[in-house]
Scaffold this motif. Structure first.
Motif: not given
Lengths: 116, 214
Positions: B168-193
């Motif tokens: 799910f962490a990977v999923f969240v990372g990829v999805t939010s990364g794709l949504a925003t186009g920002q790598l740091f958002i992808a990582f930070s949202s994946a981190t907690i999970f």
């Protein structure tokens, strides 16, 4: 025909089976017959007793079992003595030699001279 | 009724209310063969078959001790069979469901990628892979095989959850990364999970010894 009481022989059932198996692998009915032959027809160990003894000896690792490959009729279940079983047999034989002497003295011996 | 049938019938009677087990099967086979031979011997001595059969039954002795032994095996066998077939059936269900969800998720995601959609929509259906993997892991671990016992349901469930959380962490990372186009958002949202999932798995692996020793 003078027999032997079940009480007297009970403690030796295992040793008798080990004696027969130490002379070659065998199966239930054959061991039953060999016991009759060994005792000149004076003792019959019931097969049910034999099977119970086999189970105990197997569990203790004194004997092993395997199925024969008879072509006709059902397969026989053979028993084979293990190294441990051979040792137990030798040990029991030795114990019996000692016990025999002591029992002879206890059952027939007199204490005559001491009472005078 | 021929002789072999009579012997079988007799042995079935002796062990009539004893549960099935390998030991019982073997013992009956052993008794059957030895009775056959004994009856053959009796017949050679001149007895007729009926008398020989009756003699054989008498001289075999008291089988009650063996019946009791076999009863114990039968009871153990029944308990094991009921338990393992129940858990294995459930685990089969989980494995099948898990594989179906994973396949569905993978296929859908692949077709989404080839469709002309916004980037954020492409990864959406892979959530089924996340769910399916958890179910699959649970199904495999809760299964009893010839070589190993089934893991307890709770532990198997926790392993399943931790795998799902990590995915799910990977999923969240990829999805939010794709949504925003920002790598740091992808990582930070994946981190907690990712932290929760990996923490759970490490805890499970480390507590393995304690469970075994109980």
């Amino acid at each position: 025909m003078a027999g032997i009481s079940t009480d007297l022989i009970r403690g030796h059932t295992n040793t008798i089976i080990l004696n027969i198996l130490s002379q070659g692998d065998s199966y239930g009915y054959d061991i039953y017959k060999k016991i009759i032959v060994l005792s000149d027809g004076k003792y019959e160990l019931k097969e049910a007793t034999l099977y119970t003894a086999f189970r105990r000896l197997l569990k203790d690792g004194e004997i092993e079992s395997y199925w024969g490959d008879e072509s006709q009729g059902g397969r026989r279940k053979y028993y084979r003595i293990t190294e441990q079983g051979k040792q137990t047999y030798e040990q029991n034989k030795e114990e019996w030699e000692n016990a025999k002497v002591i029992l002879e003295q206890l059952i027939k011996g007199g204490i005559g001279h001491e009472s005078e | 009724m021929n002789l072999n049938r009579k012997i079988d019938h007799y042995l079935d009677q002796v062990f009539k209310d004893v549960g099935k087990s390998q030991q019982l099967f073997d013992l009956k086979q052993e008794l059957r063969v030895n009775m056959q031979e004994r009856i053959k011997d009796y017949k050679e001595q001149g007895m007729d078959e009926t008398v020989a059969f009756r003699e054989a039954k008498v001289s075999i002795g008291d089988l009650n001790g063996l019946v009791e032994d076999m009863r114990v095996y039968g009871q153990q066998e029944t308990r094991n069979r009921i338990y393992s077939s129940m858990t294995n059936r459930i685990s089969t269900g989980f494995i099948v469901l898990g594989i179906m969800l994973i396949l569905f998720g993978v296929m859908m995601t692949i077709s989404m990628i080839f469709m002309d959609l916004e980037p954020v929509a492409k990864s959406g259906t892979s959530i089924f892979v996340v769910l399916g993997s958890g179910l699959l892991v649970y199904g495999i671990l809760a299964r009893e095989t010839r070589k190993r016992y089934a893991m307890s349901k709770v532990r198997a469930g926790l392993y399943g959850i931790s795998i799902s959380v990590i995915l799910f962490a990977v999923f969240v990372g990829v999805t939010s990364g794709l949504a925003t186009g920002q790598l740091f958002i992808a990582f930070s949202s994946a981190t907690i999970f990712m932290v929760i999932g990996i923490g759970l798995i490490v805890m499970l692996l480390l507590s393995r010894g304690e469970t075994l020793r109980k």
